[in-house]
Design a protein around this motif. Structure first.
Motif, mmCIF file in Angstrom:
data_model
loop_
_atom_site.group_PDB
_atom_site.id
_atom_site.type_symbol
_atom_site.label_atom_id
_atom_site.label_comp_id
_atom_site.label_asym_id
_atom_site.label_seq_id
_atom_site.Cartn_x
_atom_site.Cartn_y
_atom_site.Cartn_z
ATOM 1 N N TYR A 110 -0.877 2.739 0.125
ATOM 2 C CA TYR A 110 0.569 2.104 0.460
ATOM 3 C C TYR A 110 0.371 0.903 -1.211
ATOM 4 O O TYR A 110 -1.104 0.394 -1.204
ATOM 5 C CB TYR A 110 1.171 1.615 1.413
ATOM 6 C CG TYR A 110 0.928 2.211 3.202
ATOM 7 C CD1 TYR A 110 2.672 3.130 3.175
ATOM 8 C CD2 TYR A 110 0.203 2.593 3.848
ATOM 9 C CE1 TYR A 110 3.161 3.409 3.811
ATOM 10 C CE2 TYR A 110 0.501 3.348 5.096
ATOM 11 C CZ TYR A 110 2.076 3.938 4.730
ATOM 12 O OH TYR A 110 2.156 4.652 6.063
ATOM 13 N N THR A 163 7.530 0.215 4.145
ATOM 14 C CA THR A 163 8.342 1.035 3.248
ATOM 15 C C THR A 163 9.378 1.215 2.735
ATOM 16 O O THR A 163 10.775 1.373 1.850
ATOM 17 C CB THR A 163 7.080 1.950 3.660
ATOM 18 O OG1 THR A 163 5.876 1.760 3.690
ATOM 19 C CG2 THR A 163 7.716 3.402 2.497
ATOM 20 N N ARG A 166 4.319 4.416 0.052
ATOM 21 C CA ARG A 166 3.582 5.600 0.232
ATOM 22 C C ARG A 166 2.885 6.569 -0.461
ATOM 23 O O ARG A 166 3.978 7.465 -1.420
ATOM 24 C CB ARG A 166 3.957 6.233 1.690
ATOM 25 C CG ARG A 166 3.161 6.885 2.820
ATOM 26 C CD ARG A 166 3.122 7.480 3.453
ATOM 27 N NE ARG A 166 2.837 8.336 4.248
ATOM 28 C CZ ARG A 166 3.074 9.584 5.068
ATOM 29 N NH1 ARG A 166 3.853 8.696 6.213
ATOM 30 N NH2 ARG A 166 1.625 9.894 5.584
#
Length: 70
Positions: free
Chosen positions: A67, A51, A58
């Motif tokens: 995700y 991320t 997310r």
């Protein structure tokens, strides 16, 4: 592709997570744990790193967190 360049420095498992996520459209912490037989903490770290690199985004919160590929 920018994603490929950012993925270059990721671990083998992180690359596999990203590839699976792209194919399936999303991945969860539990899914990553099961896929690689890793701990909850390790899955969380891997997903957080992907991320941070801008490869995953997310969504959701708490147990509903998942995700998606960017």
């Amino acid at each position: 592709d920018g994603g490929q360049r950012r993925l270059h420095v990721a671990s083998r498992r992180q690359r596999q997570m990203w590839i699976r996520d792209r194919a399936d459209g999303q991945i969860t912490n539990d899914g990553a744990e099961e896929m690689f037989c890793i701990s909850d903490r390790t899955a969380s770290v891997y997903l957080a790193e992907l991320t941070k690199r801008g490869l995953l985004e997310r969504k959701g919160a708490g147990r509903g967190t998942f995700y998606v590929p960017v």
